[in-house]
Write an enzyme that holds these catalytic residues in place. Structure first.
Site, PDB file in Angstrom:
ATOM      1  N   GLY A 157      53.621  17.769 -48.399  1.00  0.00           N
ATOM      2  CA  GLY A 157      52.393  17.683 -47.615  1.00  0.00           C
ATOM      3  C   GLY A 157      51.337  18.546 -48.296  1.00  0.00           C
ATOM      4  O   GLY A 157      51.389  18.779 -49.510  1.00  0.00           O
ATOM      5  N   ARG A 158      50.404  19.042 -47.485  1.00  0.00           N
ATOM      6  CA  ARG A 158      49.318  19.854 -48.057  1.00  0.00           C
ATOM      7  C   ARG A 158      49.861  21.094 -48.756  1.00  0.00           C
ATOM      8  O   ARG A 158      49.472  21.413 -49.881  1.00  0.00           O
ATOM      9  CB  ARG A 158      48.363  20.316 -46.958  1.00  0.00           C
ATOM     10  CG  ARG A 158      47.614  19.224 -46.268  1.00  0.00           C
ATOM     11  CD  ARG A 158      46.717  19.854 -45.199  1.00  0.00           C
ATOM     12  NE  ARG A 158      46.217  18.857 -44.284  1.00  0.00           N
ATOM     13  CZ  ARG A 158      46.897  18.389 -43.239  1.00  0.00           C
ATOM     14  NH1 ARG A 158      48.119  18.831 -42.970  1.00  0.00           N
ATOM     15  NH2 ARG A 158      46.361  17.474 -42.453  1.00  0.00           N
ATOM     16  N   ILE A 159      50.760  21.810 -48.079  1.00  0.00           N
ATOM     17  CA  ILE A 159      51.225  23.084 -48.639  1.00  0.00           C
ATOM     18  C   ILE A 159      52.144  22.837 -49.843  1.00  0.00           C
ATOM     19  O   ILE A 159      51.994  23.482 -50.886  1.00  0.00           O
ATOM     20  CB  ILE A 159      51.918  23.950 -47.557  1.00  0.00           C
ATOM     21  CG1 ILE A 159      50.913  24.269 -46.433  1.00  0.00           C
ATOM     22  CG2 ILE A 159      52.475  25.241 -48.153  1.00  0.00           C
ATOM     23  CD1 ILE A 159      51.517  24.907 -45.200  1.00  0.00           C
ATOM     24  N   THR A 237      59.237  28.977 -46.429  1.00  0.00           N
ATOM     25  CA  THR A 237      58.023  29.367 -45.681  1.00  0.00           C
ATOM     26  C   THR A 237      57.724  28.311 -44.617  1.00  0.00           C
ATOM     27  O   THR A 237      56.624  28.262 -44.088  1.00  0.00           O
ATOM     28  CB  THR A 237      56.802  29.471 -46.621  1.00  0.00           C
ATOM     29  OG1 THR A 237      56.692  28.248 -47.359  1.00  0.00           O
ATOM     30  CG2 THR A 237      56.895  30.652 -47.566  1.00  0.00           C
ATOM     31  N   ARG A 239      60.099  26.542 -41.565  1.00  0.00           N
ATOM     32  CA  ARG A 239      60.595  27.013 -40.275  1.00  0.00           C
ATOM     33  C   ARG A 239      62.056  27.410 -40.443  1.00  0.00           C
ATOM     34  O   ARG A 239      62.822  26.732 -41.142  1.00  0.00           O
ATOM     35  CB  ARG A 239      60.499  25.915 -39.208  1.00  0.00           C
ATOM     36  CG  ARG A 239      59.091  25.685 -38.659  1.00  0.00           C
ATOM     37  CD  ARG A 239      58.596  26.855 -37.806  1.00  0.00           C
ATOM     38  NE  ARG A 239      57.277  26.639 -37.248  1.00  0.00           N
ATOM     39  CZ  ARG A 239      56.133  26.989 -37.830  1.00  0.00           C
ATOM     40  NH1 ARG A 239      56.141  27.586 -39.012  1.00  0.00           N
ATOM     41  NH2 ARG A 239      54.990  26.784 -37.222  1.00  0.00           N
ATOM     42  N   GLU A 268      63.584  34.056 -34.546  1.00  0.00           N
ATOM     43  CA  GLU A 268      62.597  35.067 -34.937  1.00  0.00           C
ATOM     44  C   GLU A 268      62.297  35.939 -33.735  1.00  0.00           C
ATOM     45  O   GLU A 268      62.071  35.392 -32.657  1.00  0.00           O
ATOM     46  CB  GLU A 268      61.307  34.399 -35.416  1.00  0.00           C
ATOM     47  CG  GLU A 268      61.503  33.714 -36.747  1.00  0.00           C
ATOM     48  CD  GLU A 268      60.237  33.091 -37.310  1.00  0.00           C
ATOM     49  OE1 GLU A 268      59.142  33.337 -36.761  1.00  0.00           O
ATOM     50  OE2 GLU A 268      60.349  32.341 -38.279  1.00  0.00           O
ATOM     51  N   HIS A 287      57.376  36.339 -41.123  1.00  0.00           N
ATOM     52  CA  HIS A 287      56.542  35.147 -40.868  1.00  0.00           C
ATOM     53  C   HIS A 287      55.058  35.455 -41.089  1.00  0.00           C
ATOM     54  O   HIS A 287      54.244  35.375 -40.157  1.00  0.00           O
ATOM     55  CB  HIS A 287      56.796  34.621 -39.434  1.00  0.00           C
ATOM     56  CG  HIS A 287      56.473  33.173 -39.283  1.00  0.00           C
ATOM     57  ND1 HIS A 287      57.108  32.352 -38.374  1.00  0.00           N
ATOM     58  CD2 HIS A 287      55.552  32.395 -39.912  1.00  0.00           C
ATOM     59  CE1 HIS A 287      56.589  31.126 -38.459  1.00  0.00           C
ATOM     60  NE2 HIS A 287      55.652  31.130 -39.381  1.00  0.00           N
ATOM     61  N   ALA A 289      53.211  34.161 -43.970  1.00  0.00           N
ATOM     62  CA  ALA A 289      52.681  33.381 -45.100  1.00  0.00           C
ATOM     63  C   ALA A 289      51.186  33.078 -44.968  1.00  0.00           C
ATOM     64  O   ALA A 289      50.475  33.021 -45.963  1.00  0.00           O
ATOM     65  CB  ALA A 289      53.475  32.090 -45.283  1.00  0.00           C
TER      66      ALA A 289
END
Ligand code: GLV
Length: 330
Positions: A157-159, A237, A239, A268, A287, A289
């Protein structure tokens, strides 16, 4: 004068988000850095027209039923696995997230973790802090080369794409797997598609960039960890539950893979007695990023603008279930 709509913000967030919301609404904030207690959230939701939520709050059907006036849940995160979107759609609630504004910051951080794990930065830091540095050592804290290695991306995807882009600077070969093949990006990013198992088998570094869904839960399990190289580094990074954490612990302990770097865990925060915390080859951070000053401002502002749009009958910038807004408009 008619009463202003009520918006509830579930945590202290960058001021810009609150300022934008206050121009339009009666804003109430859980003014703390801790998670809002469930009973307080449910009480506040009774009167809320909109909520600016974080990934730490679960919004399921019963939670939404406690919020009879609620028209919009704006998550200050790109991931929205904390929200039952189908339940929101059924109830005519628009759900929004914050894609785009955090892409580069998150990609930078995936690289931060990758390099830190590859070159044992945190182990080196601890070594110095503990007074163990006596001399330069030919065999001291040897790591894995990043340059000219193979990067395996799970999710483009974008990341994932932004992570791929950065790999060019390290002369890497980049393989990716995604449920949707992106031939357009293969060309422009100079990367190759491969089936999941092949990516896992051939990559020196594996970085996860999929959303958490029933299909991606425990995508990285014992069997898939065994496919990876003994020298592989896994970076998460995305889930926590995308990785079977018990299987990861065993793989790291037994040398099935070489190292892992995790921005996200399951659950978490990670419990202090989790055995992963005892391993030197597992780097864990809380968490963070997307946690740059600029990006967190941009996320807060986008979430606020999404609420302003929905509550004033405009199309929000980044809806997750745009059909609700479309339906309302008719
Ligand atoms: C953070 O994890 C996000 O989804 O934005």
């Amino acid at each position: 004068m008619p009463e202003k709509p009520r918006v509830y913000v579930t945590r202290r967030i960058p001021e810009i988000g609150i300022t934008l919301l206050r121009e339009h609404f009666d804003v109430r904030v859980w003014d703390s850095d801790d998670v809002v207690p469930r009973e307080i959230l449910l009480e506040e939701l009774k009167e809320a027209d909109g909520v600016l939520a974080l990934l730490t709050e679960r919004f399921d059907g019963p939670t939404m039923d406690a919020a009879p006036k609620l028209k919009v849940i704006a998550n200050m995160a790109v991931g929205f696995d904390n929200i039952d979107v189908a339940a929101a759609t059924e109830r005519g609630i628009v759900v929004c997230n914050t894609p785009g504004v955090l892409t580069d910051t998150t990609a930078d951080f995936a690289w931060t973790l990758l390099m830190a794990a590859a070159r044992r930065v945190v182990e080196g830091y601890k070594y110095v802090q503990e007074g163990k540095w006596k001399t330069w050592g030919p065999l001291l804290l040897l790591g894995q080369d990043v340059h000219h290695a193979t990067l395996g991306l799970i999710g483009l995807g974008r990341i994932g794409s932004a992570v791929a882009q950065r790999a060019k600077g390290f002369s890497m070969r980049v393989l990716y797997y995604d449920a949707i093949r992106r031939q357009d990006l293969e060309q422009s990013l100079g990367i190759e598609y491969a089936p999941l198992e092949q990516v896992l088998r051939e990559a020196d570094f594996i970085s996860l960039h999929v959303p958490l869904t029933p299909e991606t839960r425990h995508l990285i399990n014992a069997e898939r960890l065994r496919i990876m190289k003994k020298t592989a580094v896994l970076v998460n990074t995305a889930r926590g539950p995308v990785v079977d954490q018990k299987a990861l612990y065993e793989a790291l302990r037994d040398g099935v893979i070489w190292a892992a770097a995790l921005d996200v865990t399951d659950p978490e925060p990670i419990p202090m007695d989790d055995p992963l915390l005892k391993l030197d080859n597992c780097l864990i951070v809380p968490h963070i990023a997307s946690a740059s000053f600029k990006t967190r401002d941009a996320m807060a502002a986008l979430a606020a603008r999404n609420i302003i749009a929905v509550l004033s009958g405009q199309q929000p910038e980044t809806p997750v279930n745009p059909e609700v807004w479309e339906r309302r408009r008719k």
